[in-house]
Motif scaffolding. Structure first.
Motif, PDB file in Angstrom:
ATOM      1  N   GLN A   3      88.453  14.930  12.254  1.00 24.76           N
ATOM      2  CA  GLN A   3      88.274  14.859  10.802  1.00 24.76           C
ATOM      3  C   GLN A   3      86.827  14.553  10.465  1.00 24.76           C
ATOM      4  OE1 GLN A   3      91.153  12.002   9.233  1.00 24.76           O
ATOM      5  NE2 GLN A   3      92.373  13.702   8.495  1.00 24.76           N
ATOM      6  N   VAL A   4      86.362  15.163   9.376  1.00 28.68           N
ATOM      7  CA  VAL A   4      85.011  14.929   8.878  1.00 28.68           C
ATOM      8  C   VAL A   4      85.093  14.686   7.383  1.00 28.68           C
ATOM      9  CG1 VAL A   4      82.713  15.914   8.568  1.00 28.68           C
ATOM     10  CG2 VAL A   4      83.997  16.394  10.662  1.00 28.68           C
ATOM     11  N   THR A   5      84.523  13.573   6.924  1.00 27.10           N
ATOM     12  CA  THR A   5      84.526  13.223   5.505  1.00 27.10           C
ATOM     13  C   THR A   5      83.095  13.035   5.048  1.00 27.10           C
ATOM     14  OG1 THR A   5      86.657  12.091   5.755  1.00 27.10           O
ATOM     15  CG2 THR A   5      85.367  11.601   3.785  1.00 27.10           C
ATOM     16  N   GLN A   6      82.718  13.771   4.005  1.00 21.22           N
ATOM     17  CA  GLN A   6      81.360  13.673   3.476  1.00 21.22           C
ATOM     18  C   GLN A   6      81.374  12.998   2.117  1.00 21.22           C
ATOM     19  OE1 GLN A   6      80.170  18.071   4.867  1.00 21.22           O
ATOM     20  NE2 GLN A   6      78.444  16.860   4.108  1.00 21.22           N
ATOM     21  N   SER A   7      80.345  12.178   1.897  1.00 26.35           N
ATOM     22  CA  SER A   7      80.200  11.530   0.595  1.00 26.35           C
ATOM     23  C   SER A   7      78.726  11.393   0.245  1.00 26.35           C
ATOM     24  CB  SER A   7      80.868  10.151   0.619  1.00 26.35           C
ATOM     25  OG  SER A   7      80.254   9.303   1.587  1.00 26.35           O
ATOM     26  N   PRO A   8      78.384  11.421  -1.072  1.00 25.55           N
ATOM     27  CA  PRO A   8      79.315  11.739  -2.147  1.00 25.55           C
ATOM     28  C   PRO A   8      79.628  13.233  -2.174  1.00 25.55           C
ATOM     29  CG  PRO A   8      77.103  11.577  -3.005  1.00 25.55           C
ATOM     30  CD  PRO A   8      77.010  11.240  -1.539  1.00 25.55           C
ATOM     31  N   GLU A   9      80.581  13.628  -3.013  1.00 25.04           N
ATOM     32  CA  GLU A   9      80.882  15.060  -3.159  1.00 25.04           C
ATOM     33  C   GLU A   9      79.737  15.773  -3.847  1.00 25.04           C
ATOM     34  OE1 GLU A   9      85.748  14.648  -3.616  1.00 25.04           O
ATOM     35  OE2 GLU A   9      84.575  15.788  -5.073  1.00 25.04           O
ATOM     36  N   ALA A  10      79.114  15.083  -4.804  1.00 22.58           N
ATOM     37  CA  ALA A  10      77.998  15.658  -5.548  1.00 22.58           C
ATOM     38  C   ALA A  10      76.980  14.568  -5.817  1.00 22.58           C
ATOM     39  CB  ALA A  10      78.472  16.288  -6.849  1.00 22.58           C
ATOM     40  N   LEU A  11      75.718  14.962  -5.865  1.00 18.89           N
ATOM     41  CA  LEU A  11      74.638  14.001  -6.075  1.00 18.89           C
ATOM     42  C   LEU A  11      73.532  14.675  -6.865  1.00 18.89           C
ATOM     43  CD1 LEU A  11      73.463  11.193  -5.415  1.00 18.89           C
ATOM     44  CD2 LEU A  11      72.529  12.187  -3.316  1.00 18.89           C
ATOM     45  N   ARG A  12      73.140  14.041  -7.936  1.00 20.03           N
ATOM     46  CA  ARG A  12      72.047  14.560  -8.758  1.00 20.03           C
ATOM     47  C   ARG A  12      70.897  13.578  -8.693  1.00 20.03           C
ATOM     48  NH1 ARG A  12      72.334  18.252 -13.148  1.00 20.03           N
ATOM     49  NH2 ARG A  12      74.605  18.203 -12.917  1.00 20.03           N
ATOM     50  N   LEU A  13      69.732  14.046  -8.303  1.00 20.93           N
ATOM     51  CA  LEU A  13      68.546  13.209  -8.156  1.00 20.93           C
ATOM     52  C   LEU A  13      67.391  13.780  -8.953  1.00 20.93           C
ATOM     53  CD1 LEU A  13      68.609  12.694  -4.261  1.00 20.93           C
ATOM     54  CD2 LEU A  13      69.377  11.062  -5.995  1.00 20.93           C
ATOM     55  N   GLN A  14      66.468  12.908  -9.302  1.00 20.68           N
ATOM     56  CA  GLN A  14      65.222  13.382  -9.886  1.00 20.68           C
ATOM     57  C   GLN A  14      64.283  13.781  -8.757  1.00 20.68           C
ATOM     58  OE1 GLN A  14      66.443  13.528 -13.385  1.00 20.68           O
ATOM     59  NE2 GLN A  14      64.207  13.582 -13.344  1.00 20.68           N
ATOM     60  N   VAL A  27      86.692  12.103  16.078  1.00 15.94           N
ATOM     61  CA  VAL A  27      86.799  13.247  16.995  1.00 15.94           C
ATOM     62  C   VAL A  27      87.171  12.717  18.365  1.00 15.94           C
ATOM     63  CG1 VAL A  27      84.339  13.192  17.572  1.00 15.94           C
ATOM     64  CG2 VAL A  27      85.623  15.340  17.778  1.00 15.94           C
ATOM     65  N   SER A  28      87.926  13.513  19.082  1.00 16.08           N
ATOM     66  CA  SER A  28      88.352  13.123  20.431  1.00 16.08           C
ATOM     67  C   SER A  28      87.237  13.416  21.418  1.00 16.08           C
ATOM     68  CB  SER A  28      89.617  13.893  20.797  1.00 16.08           C
ATOM     69  OG  SER A  28      89.395  15.289  20.628  1.00 16.08           O
ATOM     70  N   GLY A  29      86.180  12.642  21.341  1.00 18.56           N
ATOM     71  CA  GLY A  29      85.023  12.886  22.194  1.00 18.56           C
ATOM     72  C   GLY A  29      84.078  13.841  21.509  1.00 18.56           C
ATOM     73  N   LEU A  30      82.886  13.371  21.199  1.00 16.54           N
ATOM     74  CA  LEU A  30      81.935  14.180  20.424  1.00 16.54           C
ATOM     75  C   LEU A  30      81.020  14.941  21.370  1.00 16.54           C
ATOM     76  CD1 LEU A  30      80.737  14.846  17.592  1.00 16.54           C
ATOM     77  CD2 LEU A  30      79.110  12.988  18.017  1.00 16.54           C
ATOM     78  N   ARG A  31      81.012  16.279  21.195  1.00 14.66           N
ATOM     79  CA  ARG A  31      80.020  17.081  21.927  1.00 14.66           C
ATOM     80  C   ARG A  31      78.746  17.172  21.103  1.00 14.66           C
ATOM     81  NH1 ARG A  31      80.084  20.317  26.056  1.00 14.66           N
ATOM     82  NH2 ARG A  31      82.361  20.440  26.173  1.00 14.66           N
ATOM     83  N   GLY A  32      78.909  17.397  19.782  1.00 14.56           N
ATOM     84  CA  GLY A  32      77.741  17.500  18.935  1.00 14.56           C
ATOM     85  C   GLY A  32      78.125  17.382  17.478  1.00 14.56           C
ATOM     86  N   TYR A  86      75.096  20.589   1.368  1.00 11.08           N
ATOM     87  CA  TYR A  86      74.829  20.192   2.748  1.00 11.08           C
ATOM     88  C   TYR A  86      76.161  19.933   3.449  1.00 11.08           C
ATOM     89  CZ  TYR A  86      69.981  20.054   1.466  1.00 11.08           C
ATOM     90  OH  TYR A  86      68.722  20.425   1.043  1.00 11.08           O
ATOM     91  N   LEU A  87      76.340  20.632   4.559  1.00  9.58           N
ATOM     92  CA  LEU A  87      77.584  20.585   5.311  1.00  9.58           C
ATOM     93  C   LEU A  87      77.393  19.845   6.623  1.00  9.58           C
ATOM     94  CD1 LEU A  87      78.654  24.344   4.956  1.00  9.58           C
ATOM     95  CD2 LEU A  87      79.332  22.434   3.513  1.00  9.58           C
ATOM     96  N   CYS A  88      78.373  19.027   6.973  1.00  9.12           N
ATOM     97  CA  CYS A  88      78.400  18.318   8.242  1.00  9.12           C
ATOM     98  C   CYS A  88      79.565  18.860   9.050  1.00  9.12           C
ATOM     99  CB  CYS A  88      78.566  16.824   7.976  1.00  9.12           C
ATOM    100  SG  CYS A  88      78.766  15.805   9.439  1.00  9.12           S
ATOM    101  N   ALA A  89      79.389  19.000  10.351  1.00  9.96           N
ATOM    102  CA  ALA A  89      80.453  19.526  11.201  1.00  9.96           C
ATOM    103  C   ALA A  89      80.378  18.869  12.572  1.00  9.96           C
ATOM    104  CB  ALA A  89      80.331  21.044  11.340  1.00  9.96           C
ATOM    105  N   VAL A  90      81.520  18.773  13.249  1.00  8.21           N
ATOM    106  CA  VAL A  90      81.552  18.218  14.604  1.00  8.21           C
ATOM    107  C   VAL A  90      82.180  19.239  15.548  1.00  8.21           C
ATOM    108  CG1 VAL A  90      81.649  15.832  13.825  1.00  8.21           C
ATOM    109  CG2 VAL A  90      83.789  17.070  14.269  1.00  8.21           C
TER     110      VAL A  90
END
Lengths: 113, 113
Positions: A3-14, A27-32, A86-90
């Protein structure tokens, strides 16, 4: 189950306002752990791969860090052109490195001029 | 050097019609993948291949078939399209072995009416 959970869902910056995006994973053992950037209507574009806790990688205004449970994507003094999702993946260990990636839902980042 | 290309870019189908999506790569990568991306969800793996003549199921394989007759091409087929298959489909490739990155194509946007 990985499972991968990203936060926040949205972000607005100056423009110029630094911040961090979070990616928590199980993850059952992280390769990358991978970070991608995705612009509207385009495919994910590779940014970084992190393999072990404590590792850090930098590219221009972005720096990615990794712990045993999460990764951060730090963005320093962002510019409007950094606006994207921006996407995160394992990728789990095993499978000879051929396993597919498990992705989070992404963080939609908007940088206002 | 085109990298990863996908054909077509857009397609509209009626329920029950069939079609094939083509992924082509000129990077000489051994591994190829098909993902789908839906609003509010992360990319999910449909099928993948670790070499010419081989295929394997991913997380969401039902309703899809794949073939890898040539190393550089990976085909994704929908035999009888359903509205639930409306999505954006991405192909990715990776060189063999561990500690390598998956590179994505530009995507195919499919609508099933």
């Amino acid at each position: 189950e990985d499972q991968v959970t990203q936060s926040p869902e949205a972000l607005r910056l100056q423009e110029g306002e630094s911040s961090s995006l979070n990616c928590s994973y199980t993850v059952s053992g992280l390769r990358g752990l991978f970070w991608y950037r995705q612009d509207p209507g385009k495919g994910p574009e590779f940014l970084f791969t992190l393999y072990s806790a404590g590792e850090e990688k930098e590219k221009e205004r972005l720096k990615a860090t990794l712990t045993k449970k999460e990764s951060f994507l730090h963005i320093t003094a962002p510019k409007p052109e950094d606006s994207a999702t921006y996407l995160c993946a394992v990728q789990p260990r095993g499978g000879g490195g051929a396993d597919g990636l498990t992705f989070g839902k992404g963080t939609h980042l908007i940088i206002q001029p | 050097n085109a990298g990863v290309t996908q054909t077509p870019k857009f397609r509209v189908l009626k329920t029950g019609q069939s079609m094939t999506l083509l992924c082509a790569q000129d990077m000489n990568h051994e591994y190829m993948y098909w993902y789908r991306q839906d609003p509010g969800m992360g990319l999910r793996l449909i099928h993948y291949s670790v070499g010419e003549g081989t295929t394997a199921k991913g997380e969401v394989p039902d309703g899809y078939n794949v073939s890898r007759l040539k190393k550089q091409n990976f085909l994704l087929g929908l035999e009888s399209a359903a509205p639930s298959q409306t999505s954006v489909y991405f192909c990715a490739t990776q060189t063999a072995g561990a500690l390598h990155t998956q590179y994505f194509g530009p995507g195919t946007r499919l609508t099933v009416l």
